[in-house]
Each structure stands twice: as structure tokens, then as C-alpha cells.
Write an enzyme that holds these catalytic residues in place. Structure first.
Site, PDB file in Angstrom:
ATOM      1  N   ARG A 110       0.836  -1.197   0.000  1.00 57.63           N
ATOM      2  CA  ARG A 110       0.000   0.000   0.000  1.00 57.63           C
ATOM      3  C   ARG A 110       0.870   1.246   0.000  1.00 57.63           C
ATOM      4  NH1 ARG A 110      -5.281   0.079   3.759  1.00 57.63           N
ATOM      5  NH2 ARG A 110      -5.124  -2.086   3.078  1.00 57.63           N
ATOM      6  N   SER A 158      -8.367   0.142   0.291  1.00 51.65           N
ATOM      7  CA  SER A 158      -9.408   0.054   1.316  1.00 51.65           C
ATOM      8  C   SER A 158      -9.978   1.432   1.656  1.00 51.65           C
ATOM      9  CB  SER A 158      -8.853  -0.655   2.552  1.00 51.65           C
ATOM     10  OG  SER A 158      -9.851  -0.868   3.509  1.00 51.65           O
ATOM     11  N   HIS A 159      -9.760   1.888   2.898  1.00 46.43           N
ATOM     12  CA  HIS A 159     -10.351   3.144   3.375  1.00 46.43           C
ATOM     13  C   HIS A 159      -9.421   4.331   3.196  1.00 46.43           C
ATOM     14  CE1 HIS A 159      -7.926   1.506   6.643  1.00 46.43           C
ATOM     15  NE2 HIS A 159      -7.706   2.747   7.008  1.00 46.43           N
ATOM     16  N   LYS A 188      -3.723  -6.559  -2.149  1.00 49.83           N
ATOM     17  CA  LYS A 188      -3.863  -7.631  -1.173  1.00 49.83           C
ATOM     18  C   LYS A 188      -3.685  -8.947  -1.921  1.00 49.83           C
ATOM     19  CE  LYS A 188      -7.059  -5.047   1.804  1.00 49.83           C
ATOM     20  NZ  LYS A 188      -8.385  -5.026   2.465  1.00 49.83           N
ATOM     21  N   ASP A 220     -16.799  -0.035   4.079  1.00 53.13           N
ATOM     22  CA  ASP A 220     -15.593   0.728   3.772  1.00 53.13           C
ATOM     23  C   ASP A 220     -15.301   0.648   2.273  1.00 53.13           C
ATOM     24  OD1 ASP A 220     -14.669  -1.889   3.606  1.00 53.13           O
ATOM     25  OD2 ASP A 220     -12.853  -1.538   4.774  1.00 53.13           O
ATOM     26  N   ASP A 229     -13.331  -0.936   0.129  1.00 53.00           N
ATOM     27  CA  ASP A 229     -13.300  -2.198  -0.618  1.00 53.00           C
ATOM     28  C   ASP A 229     -14.363  -3.169  -0.114  1.00 53.00           C
ATOM     29  OD1 ASP A 229     -11.942  -2.514   1.802  1.00 53.00           O
ATOM     30  OD2 ASP A 229     -10.565  -4.019   1.005  1.00 53.00           O
ATOM     31  N   ASP A 276     -14.934  -4.863   2.497  1.00 57.49           N
ATOM     32  CA  ASP A 276     -14.699  -6.084   3.264  1.00 57.49           C
ATOM     33  C   ASP A 276     -15.087  -5.899   4.725  1.00 57.49           C
ATOM     34  OD1 ASP A 276     -12.592  -4.416   3.963  1.00 57.49           O
ATOM     35  OD2 ASP A 276     -11.057  -5.980   3.865  1.00 57.49           O
ATOM     36  N   ARG A 277     -15.371  -4.652   5.139  1.00 59.36           N
ATOM     37  CA  ARG A 277     -15.852  -4.383   6.493  1.00 59.36           C
ATOM     38  C   ARG A 277     -17.238  -3.770   6.432  1.00 59.36           C
ATOM     39  NH1 ARG A 277     -12.223  -0.574   9.644  1.00 59.36           N
ATOM     40  NH2 ARG A 277     -11.836   0.363   7.617  1.00 59.36           N
ATOM     41  N   HIS A 316     -13.969  -6.560  11.037  1.00 55.18           N
ATOM     42  CA  HIS A 316     -13.613  -7.648  10.133  1.00 55.18           C
ATOM     43  C   HIS A 316     -14.228  -8.924  10.700  1.00 55.18           C
ATOM     44  CE1 HIS A 316     -10.791  -5.815   7.301  1.00 55.18           C
ATOM     45  NE2 HIS A 316     -10.320  -5.106   8.303  1.00 55.18           N
TER      46      HIS A 316
END
Length: 452
Positions: free
Chosen positions: A13, A102-103, A112, A241, A243, A245-246, A328
Site C-alpha cells: 500500500r 481500502s479506506h 492484497k 468501507d 473495498d 470487506d468491512r 472484520h
């Protein structure tokens, strides 16, 4: 070339154009392909997905050039949430790469990585080797890899529907804040045939995040959702968020629901399907989580913060589910990977099965006041931790452990955890207590030492 600034413990990242560019990403793709081929000569392809950031398609193209240049194929699934990439890795039996930050703000991006079956690739399971290979210079490969495209959105939605039965659910009004992230792409597909009225908020895919940061962990980014839930008279609000995933949950009063309470709720539902199973919880989740798991016949397993530790413990204990304070949520039936969407479906199913509002449902899972995560910038991280430890070490009835940072348990049931950030000169404090007065006193006492 030093890649330590962008290759982190769990992923890659950084700021696009400042350490993370197409040249570097091409080499990262080549290094991943060489690692995978060295581990298993039968590896034939890598599946790749990406989020809505403007830089993502170009980085994906460069990465694919690196992979195909080493003789492996690339299967592109196009726009995807991170858990959709895990679905692709699991169902196709291929290693995967998800392009997302992500965020993080718009000028960031990242990757990832996972092996086939969504098994994570972290620092000590391949990421360090990939970094070192790129820094040393990746040899040219034989070429010959080809690119193809697969559409998996409908299959992803159908798979989730097979894990959570919502066929007889009562109608609910659900406000969903996608934060201009990938929830705006996946929610319509997953919720489309369900008996819910979805009120969309910021579903337009826009990697500049024009409305608010796609980070629901920050209470400021929940304000719009909270207002809309009240304005619509909605039963529940969901915030994803960047992406997706949360997933964070807001009840019908506009009040945020603790991710620890969500962990306990989903754990109880999974234990009903797999009695006696292990449930993973990280050491920052509420002590209510292991209590409730034990009360329902499960085996609570405490672990460090971070998806690589959670997934490792899930594999070792054959846990059916795992949850973190950061929202998560990990599922054995989802390749032990995290899926905010699957957690959301469990919440909606539980609410639809109940007669009352979400606030009443969650009361049984939310037992103790908690501080949330409080960050302090300090110049001497080890020194401040040592000072806090010394302040509590000799007190009667106090228990101290160092599984992840410093955790201190007090005789009255209060506890706190103090952890250093992996990337910044920060200390992160989480406190929980039997009542709000005890919580405030303990929080202030620890912060006085940390910031003193």
C-alpha cells in the site's frame, strides 16, 4: 530499490506515483508469479480484481504484464470488493490479487495477495520474499501467459445467499452507505432479490470519495447514515468501507452497534449450525464475546489483532467464525476469509427473525461500556508502554499479558490494551469496564501516563 515503505506486514500500500507506480507493480506481479511457480509448478494462473480508484485499471494492467511475462495466465474479474476476490480465489482454486487501498484517501492504492483458497500472503508467508526479489531485480521470464475475463458478481451473490437463509425474512427498510466504494457495486447484486427496501446512500463508484472518507471506523463518517436512518424510519443502517470487506451497523435509533456485539451475535448463529465449535476473537473485542460464546457451548479462542493471525488460528482450531473490533468478520464457510457482506446478511437475518427493533435484539450482546480506540502520538513508544506497565504491575489482583501490546486486567472486571501502531509513532488504547464511571477513571489514568 527499497520497497519497505509500501510493502507492509499484511499487504502492499502506498501513494500512487510515490513509490507505487506501474513499473514497481509490474515487477511485483513478476515476483509473485515466480514465487507461486517455485512453490507449485502446477500453478497456472492468478485471479485479479480491482476497486473503483482511477489508478486501479492501469496498475492491474502492469501487474498482469508482470505475471504473464513469467508464463502464468491472468483471470480478471474486473470491479470487485475484496471479499468478492476471495470468493474468486476460493471457487476457482487460484491465487489472487486485489487492487485496493481500502479506506485510505484517493491518492493511495495497494494490493492484497492470497494463495489459492483465499489463504493470505503476509510478511512471513511470502510478501517479504516478493519484496526482496523486486529489490534485487526480477529476472525476465519465458512469457506466454494470457489474459482472460470472468464475470463472478452473480455467482458471488448466489454463494452468500446459500450461506444465510433469508427466504422467509420479514420486510425491512435498510439504509446502506457505500461511501462511493465497492459496496455500491455489490449491494445491488446481493440485496436485489431479498425482501428488503434498500435506501442507497453514495452508491456512485467514485475513488475520489466526494462525500466522506470510506472509513466507517471513524464516527464522523457515520453521521450521514445515522441521519438518513432516522429520516427514513429505517430498521437498520449499514456502512461499508472502500473495498467493502468491512461492514458497520447502525440501529433504528441511529446509534452505532459495537462490532463486538455483532461478533457475538454472528457467533451464536454459527454455533447453532456447528455446536461446540471454536470462535476466534481478537484481544480488543469485548469480554462479552468469550462469555457469550461459552454460554452457547462454543470454545472462545483469543488471538492477536490482524487477519493473518485470525486466519492462522481459524485453521489451527477449525473455528467456524472469527470477529475483530475493527468490523472484520471471518467465516469458515467463506474460506476463512473476511466478508462484511456476509456479516451484514447475518445481522439482517437475525433482525428479520425477531419481533422487535435492532436495539432490543442487540441488548443481549452488548454488556459493557467501552472506550473505542484512542490514539496518542508519542515520541518514545516503548518507554510509555513500560511506564504504564510499571504503574500497574504490583497492584493486587492485576493480571498482565503481552500477547499483543500490553493488556492489563483489573480485579473489578475492567481491562485495557495498549498497542503500538505498526506504521506511525502512535499508541492505541482500548478500555472496557463494568460501568461508565469505572471506564472514565481507568481511561483517564492510563492516558495521563501515556501522554505525560
Amino acid at each position: 530499490m527499497d520497497l519497505s515503505a509500501i510493502v507492509k506486514a499484511y499487504d502492499i500500500r502506498g501513494v500512487v506515483g510515490d513509490g507505487l507506480d506501474e513499473t514497481v507493480v509490474r515487477d511485483l506481479g513478476a515476483a509473485l508469479a515466480r514465487l507461486l511457480r517455485a512453490e507449485d509448478a502446477g500453478t497456472a494462473a492468478v485471479v485479479v480484481g480491482h476497486d473503483m480508484r482511477a489508478s486501479s485499471p492501469g496498475l492491474v494492467d502492469a501487474f498482469a504484464d508482470g505475471v504473464t511475462g513469467q508464463g502464468l495466465d491472468v483471470v480478471s474479474i474486473g470491479l470487485a470488493s475484496t471479499d468478492m476476490l476471495y470468493f474468486a480465489s476460493g471457487t476457482l482454486g487460484l491465487p489472487g490479487a486485489m487492487f485496493t487501498a481500502s479506506h485510505n484517501p484517493a491518492h493511495y492504492n495497494g494490493i492484497k495477495l492470497c494463495r489459492a483458497g483465499a489463504t493470505p500472503i503476509g510478511d512471513d508467508t511470502g510478501l517479504r520474499s516478493i519484496r526482496e526479489a523486486v529489490e534485487a531485480g526480477v529476472p525476465a521470464g519465458p512469457g506466454g501467459g494470457v489474459r482472460s475475463r470472468q464475470e463472478l458478481l452473480a455467482g458471488y451473490a448466489a454463494y452468500l445467499h446459500g450461506l444465510v437463509d433469508l427466504s422467509g425474512a420479514r420486510p425491512l427498510r435498510v439504509v446502506v452507505d457505500a461511501g462511493n466504494g465497492m459496496g455500491g457495486y455489490t449491494v445491488p447484486a446481493v440485496f436485489g432479490d431479498l425482501p428488503f427496501e434498500v435506501v442507497p446512500l453514495y452508491f456512485e463508484l467514485d475513488g475520489t470519495f466526494p462525500n466522506h472518507e470510506a472509513n466507517p471506523l471513524d464516527p464522523a463518517n457515520l453521521v450521514d447514515l445515522q441521519k438518513r436512518v432516522l429520516a427514513e424510519g429505517a430498521d437498520v443502517g449499514l456502512a461499508f468501507d472502500g473495498d467493502a470487506d468491512r461492514c458497520f451497523v447502525v440501529d433504528e435509533r441511529g446509534e452505532p452497534v459495537s462490532p463486538s456485539a455483532i461478533t457475538a451475535l454472528v457467533a451464536v448463529r454459527e454455533l447453532a449450525k456447528a455446536p461446540g465449535s471454536a470462535i476466534i476473537h481478537n484481544l480488543i473485542t469485548s469480554r462479552a464475546v468469550p462469555e457469550i460464546v461459552a454460554e452457547h457451548g462454543g470454545r472462545p479462542v483469543r488471538t492477536r489483532v490482524g487477519h493473518s493471525f485470525i486466519k492462522q488460528q481459524m485453521a489451527e482450531s477449525d473455528a467456524v467464525f472469527g470477529g475483530e473490533h475493527s468490523a472484520h468478520y471471518y467465516f469458515r464457510d467463506f474460506w476463512r476469509a473476511d466478508s462484511g457482506m456476509l456479516a451484514a446478511l447475518h445481522v439482517l437475518a437475525a433482525l428479520a427473525e425477531s419481533d422487535g427493533p435492532l436495539s432490543a435484539l442487540m441488548e443481549r450482546y452488548d454488556r459493557y461500556p467501552a472506550s473505542g480506540e484512542i490514539n496518542s502520538t508519542v515520541t518514545d513508544v516503548p518507554g510509555r508502554i513500560a511506564a504504564v506497565r510499571a504503574a500497574y504491575a504490583d497492584r493486587p489482583g492485576v493480571r498482565i499479558d503481552l500477547l499483543d501490546g500490553l493488556t492489563v486486567d483489573l480485579p473489578d472486571g475492567s481491562w485495557f490494551n495498549l498497542r503500538p501502531s505498526n506504521t506511525e509513532p502512535l499508541l492505541r488504547l482500548n478500555v472496557e469496564a463494568p460501568d461508565r464511571a469505572s471506564l472514565a477513571a481507568l481511561r483517564d489514568a492510563v492516558l495521563a501516563i501515556v501522554r505525560g
